[in-house]
Motif scaffolding. Structure first.
Motif, PDB file in Angstrom:
ATOM      1  N   ILE A 172       0.885  -1.174   0.000  1.00  0.00           N
ATOM      2  CA  ILE A 172       0.000   0.000   0.000  1.00  0.00           C
ATOM      3  C   ILE A 172       0.914   1.213   0.000  1.00  0.00           C
ATOM      4  O   ILE A 172       1.571   1.522   0.995  1.00  0.00           O
ATOM      5  CB  ILE A 172      -0.950   0.011   1.204  1.00  0.00           C
ATOM      6  N   MET A 203      -1.353  -1.017  -4.167  1.00  0.00           N
ATOM      7  CA  MET A 203      -2.542  -0.194  -3.897  1.00  0.00           C
ATOM      8  C   MET A 203      -2.026   1.180  -3.475  1.00  0.00           C
ATOM      9  O   MET A 203      -0.988   1.275  -2.819  1.00  0.00           O
ATOM     10  CB  MET A 203      -3.376  -0.815  -2.768  1.00  0.00           C
ATOM     11  N   ASP A 206      -4.670   3.627   0.043  1.00  0.00           N
ATOM     12  CA  ASP A 206      -5.747   2.978   0.814  1.00  0.00           C
ATOM     13  C   ASP A 206      -5.405   3.079   2.297  1.00  0.00           C
ATOM     14  O   ASP A 206      -4.244   2.981   2.686  1.00  0.00           O
ATOM     15  CB  ASP A 206      -5.894   1.509   0.406  1.00  0.00           C
ATOM     16  N   THR A 222      -8.823  -2.662   4.689  1.00  0.00           N
ATOM     17  CA  THR A 222      -8.370  -1.379   4.139  1.00  0.00           C
ATOM     18  C   THR A 222      -9.528  -0.704   3.417  1.00  0.00           C
ATOM     19  O   THR A 222     -10.417  -1.372   2.889  1.00  0.00           O
ATOM     20  CB  THR A 222      -7.204  -1.572   3.143  1.00  0.00           C
ATOM     21  N   ASN A 224     -10.586   1.932   0.435  1.00  0.00           N
ATOM     22  CA  ASN A 224     -10.241   2.741  -0.722  1.00  0.00           C
ATOM     23  C   ASN A 224     -11.238   3.884  -0.797  1.00  0.00           C
ATOM     24  O   ASN A 224     -12.423   3.675  -1.066  1.00  0.00           O
ATOM     25  CB  ASN A 224     -10.299   1.899  -2.006  1.00  0.00           C
ATOM     26  N   ARG A 227     -13.140   4.627  -4.253  1.00  0.00           N
ATOM     27  CA  ARG A 227     -14.258   3.717  -4.593  1.00  0.00           C
ATOM     28  C   ARG A 227     -15.169   3.480  -3.409  1.00  0.00           C
ATOM     29  O   ARG A 227     -16.182   2.809  -3.533  1.00  0.00           O
ATOM     30  CB  ARG A 227     -13.680   2.375  -5.073  1.00  0.00           C
TER      31      ARG A 227
END
Lengths: 352, 581
Positions: A172, A203, A206, A222, A224, A227
């Motif tokens: 991440i 990622m 996140d 996690t 996001n 989204r």
């Protein structure tokens, strides 16, 4: 040369040891104390990942300095709480006071955990020193699935190590972990393009929602934000690398001029008489560019350590810019000194 | 009234609460409760954190409100001097308690049925005009209304709140919350006249005819300027005007690259607003260093998270433009130098260090000064006229909200004394015996609870979306455990102590000392202990309450039960009351 001086070096890394060797060579009669908050001697931090992976043995990690001089005392495992530069006293956390006549601060840098991660600290591991490397070595070998947070310069070496060991990992990436240098979206894309073919899932930004113990490993949720999706990850180990910051808490609010690091002039002198700073804890005035620069890297640290010691002994040398000024981060060139307007040809062979 | 000594003697072994005006007790409270001492309003921080621990959020809210009339507001935007002083943040103690977040918790988590408590005095028949409805004006108005005076506020802007309404961005301070807490103040019968400019809509002389006293609390609304060439170019803003536009729902132009000049909260507010308005690169530049910025660490972290660069040691030299619009800014590098007022440092420009940064927008957030012409030029009045008072930033210069509120309360007491000729209240120390600390040593190892926030994409998507989500009950409870409860005073009775050293053996900090003497200040307060390492020199074993972390270990092991614990609390008591209880 005065022989009743007591020189103290705060820090046992490349800058501190370069300073130590220079002081011994040029003022062999003086008394020298080097203070380290770590419990082991001088070693190569850039090689910690090689040690963990098994490419080198523990003994190869250490740089065996000759400490047999009567005038040199190495104080390991001792944390500097504060400095009184007017009285020339160093206060250690176990309430001991050390008087000095001249001081070189070469305390390097330390991890800078994101405030958002503090509540998860009991679950997060890191590799910032030998103690952590030794502590976590076996669990890294035993684990198969890793979650890596942040991804600063040390973190990317850790990712490379995991790849070489055949481990699976999700990174991440927090572009601001490199602060004051922030990765832009183009850099993030190039890093992703470099790492994903090697089996690393990337990622970006996140946020950790929760971490819980699960079946000998960890269940991590996690979020996001873009989204608005929560994703669950199972992993054997969670490691966090969220950037470094000058290790200068003991100097804060003690009268030192501090911007990001301790401000020193081109001769590495702080605003206090007989107190010098060098390496990644210092922000050095560049008389050509007329700007205070932060530097990182072994070569810079050694060069500055030597110059700080010579100037402490009466020389008047201006800090040299080390030739190495870039670090290769998965194809993206990261400068080893910031706020620097000169642009040399990037050298991909970093010294980290 | 009894003398302080008598109070002390009468209650030394009391089992019920008592009040003291002994200078030693005041001194002990000042030295032992650093968070309360650091708070300009002297908020009883350990008191309300303890109430949060007991899930009495409404009571915690009222403890706050007794000192500061905007707990929900301050729980979001306070400059947090208390956290800087918190002993949990001292070396080897971890991080300071999240005091500000907890303050917000008691506002957020109190019952919707919560009742505001106001200790109202009987009406006096006196009338007071307050000019300005910022934090200082609101504090003055509230305090005077409580004291029974009829208060009218005159506000030149369309809405009340002053800098809270127009200077602070909504993503840090939701306006419904602000208006709700202002409404709680106005409900005491305070009249509010908005869009009314003194000197324009109504003359100061007319106010004098109507009111028995006038309080000017008009804040600092005159922006400092850069005083460099190019300041008149298009897209050069001063910070306050920029924030007023943003807070009025306008969208000032920010372009791709925005440069903010300044080192305080307004600079960061402008920068964070520019990020939300679409600037792709936002940087804050300052003359001194990043370490010397006049903001708390939390704001630096938020700025970093929003990719705002912080650059110290440079000062603007000129603003560059083409066709009347900004294209860049030239800086000079600076270095710090000593001043006569050590340890203060000044920045001085370095000769021939000019460099240019391209920019589409420049925001000069250099702070504000009081605009005294607003009131005084027209009326030709002086600051010393009869019945005239002033409060807040208008007096002290630009400070912060909690200082303004504290000063408002001070001013109100001055006005009340002028109007009535009486002193209503006196500060005292309330001391209550405690049988147990009810605080577990394991609490000391709890990490500071982080505040949940919305992500960067949400911040950019909605300009006014509040960034911080607030603690839920579990988070507030967990964080409240971390408070050392420095308001608990531990004392060893030297008459009963047998010098067994059991307490010294278990102390986790260097907080219990062998004492051979005590140094007193001129006032009679304790200054420091003269300690000794030798038993034959010790006249007592004493607990240093400024180092004690209230773990209770000494209490557990003492074989003689000679350690007492008292809860100490700085309070204001009515002088007219027959009993303080």
């Amino acid at each position: 040369m005065a022989s009743n001086d007591h020189y103290v070096i705060a820090g046992n890394g490349p800058a501190g040891n370069a300073a130590l060797n220079t002081l011994r060579k040029n003022d062999p009669e003086s008394r020298i104390t080097i203070i380290s908050d770590e419990s082991v001697g001088f070693y190569s931090k850039p090689r910690l990942c090689s040690y963990i992976s098994g490419r080198i043995e523990e003994d190869e990690l250490f740089i065996h300095e000759d400490l047999s001089f009567d005038n040199t005392r190495l104080r390991l495992g001792q944390h500097i709480q504060s400095i009184d530069p007017d009285q020339k006293i160093i206060f250690l956390s176990h309430m001991e006071k050390i008087n000095y006549t001249k001081l070189i601060i070469a305390s390097g840098s330390k991890p800078s955990p994101s405030p958002y991660m503090t509540q998860f600290m009991p679950y997060l591991k890191s590799i910032t020193d030998f103690h952590e490397a030794k502590t976590h070595k076996q669990c890294i070998h035993d684990a198969q699935q890793f979650l890596v947070l942040g991804g600063d310069l040390v973190g990317f070496k850790f990712i490379d190590m995991l790849i070489s060991m055949g481990k699976a990992a999700t990174l991440i990436l927090y572009p601001q972990a490199f602060w004051p240098f922030v990765l832009d979206s183009d850099m993030v894309d190039r890093i992703t393009a470099s790492l994903e073919p090697k089996g690393i899932r990337i990622m970006v930004n996140d946020r950790i929602q929760s971490i819980q113990d699960a079946d000998g490993g960890y269940q991590v949720a996690t979020l996001n934000h873009a989204r608005n999706e929560i994703e669950e990850h199972y992993c054997d180990q969670v490691f966090a690398f969220s950037g470094m910051t000058p290790n200068i808490d003991f100097a804060c609010k003690k009268g030192f001029d501090i911007d990001h690091g301790i401000l020193v002039n081109e001769y590495l002198r702080t605003r206090f008489q007989d107190v010098y700073a060098c390496g990644s804890c210092a922000q050095i005035f560049n008389p050509i560019l007329k700007v205070y620069q932060t530097t990182i890297g072994w070569t810079n640290a050694e060069t500055q350590g030597e110059i700080a010691a010579l100037n402490l002994l009466g020389a008047n040398q201006v800090t040299r810019l080390a030739p190495q000024k870039y670090f290769d981060l998965e194809g993206v060139k990261i400068k080893t000194s910031w706020w620097d307007d000169t642009d040399e040809n990037p050298n991909p062979d970093g010294d980290f | 009234m009894k003398s302080s000594t008598q109070f002390k003697q009468d209650h030394s072994s009391a089992s019920s609460p008592y009040f003291s005006d002994d200078v030693r007790d005041f001194s002990q409270v000042e030295k032992s409760i650093p968070c309360q001492e650091a708070c300009p309003a002297k908020t009883n921080v350990p008191g309300y954190i303890r109430d949060i621990y007991e899930e009495k959020y409404g009571r915690a809210y009222e403890i706050n409100r007794a000192c500061n009339i905007l707990p929900g507001v301050l729980g979001r935007i306070c400059s947090r001097p208390c956290e800087e002083a918190c002993r949990h943040g001292n070396d080897n103690n971890g991080d300071s308690v999240a005091i500000c977040y907890l303050k917000r918790s008691c506002a957020d988590l109190k019952s919707p049925m919560h009742r505001i408590i106001e200790g109202l005095y009987t009406p006096t028949g006196k009338k007071v005009a307050v000019i300005g409805s910022g934090p200082a004006g609101l504090a003055v108005a509230h305090e005077l209304a409580v004291m029974g005076h009829k208060v009218t506020i005159y506000e030149s802007e369309e809405k009340p709140g002053g800098m809270l309404m127009y200077g602070i961005p909504e993503f840090r301070l939701p306006r419904n919350l602000l208006l709700s807490e202002i409404e709680n103040i106005l409900r005491l019968g305070i009249d509010l006249h908005t869009s009314t400019m003194i000197g324009k809509d109504i003359n100061l002389e007319d106010l004098h005819d109507i009111y028995d006293a006038i309080v000017a609390a008009i804040g600092c609304m005159k922006p400092r300027t850069l005083e460099v060439a190019g300041e008149g170019l298009e897209n050069v803003y001063n910070g306050l005007d920029f924030m007023k536009m943003v807070n009025a729902g306008q969208t000032p132009y920010v372009g791709e690259k925005t440069v903010v000049i300044g080192a305080g909260f307004t600079a960061v507010d402008c920068a964070r607003s520019a990020v939300r308005l679409g600037a792709s690169q936002v940087d804050i530049h300052m003359r001194k260093t990043v370490e010397l910025m006049r903001i708390d660490a939390h704001e630096k972290v938020e700025a970093q998270y929003e990719h705002i660069g912080l650059h110290g040691l440079m000062q603007p030299n000129r603003i560059i433009g083409e066709n009347g619009r900004v294209t860049g800014i030239e800086f000079l590098r600076t270095r710090l130098e000593q001043t006569d007022r050590s340890p203060y440092r000044v920045s001085v420009p370095i000769e021939n260090s000019e460099f240019v940064i391209p920019a589409d927008t420049i925001i000069a957030a250099l702070g504000q000064t009081p605009d005294k012409e607003v009131i005084f030029n027209r009326a030709q009045q002086s600051l010393t006229m009869e019945g005239y008072f002033s409060a807040g930033d208008f007096v002290s210069g630009s400070s912060d909200v909690i200082h303004a509120i504290a000063d408002g309360k001070r001013c109100a007491q001055e006005v009340d004394h002028y109007l009535t000729g009486i002193v209503r209240k006196k500060k005292m120390v309330r001391i209550e015996p405690c049988s147990t600390t009810d605080r577990d040593r394991s609490f000391d190892f709890i990490s500071r609870t982080a505040m949940d926030t919305i992500g960067l994409s949400e911040r950019k998507a909605q300009l006014t979306a509040e960034v911080e989500s607030g603690f839920n009950t579990e988070q507030a409870y967990e964080e409240s455990k971390r408070c050392y409860l420095c308001n608990l005073r531990y004392e060893i009775d030297p008459q009963r102590c047998i010098y067994c050293s059991a307490c010294i053996d278990v102390m986790p900090k260097d907080c219990i000392k062998m004492v051979k003497g005590i140094v007193f200040e001129d006032s009679g307060a304790y200054q420091s202990y003269e300690t000794s390492q030798y038993w034959n020199q010790a006249t007592a074993i004493s607990i240093d309450n400024s180092k004690c972390i209230r773990c209770g270990k000494c209490l557990e092991v003492c074989p003689m039960d000679c350690i007492s614990v008292h809860k100490t609390e700085l309070v204001e008591v009515d002088l007219a009351s027959e009993s303080f209880e």
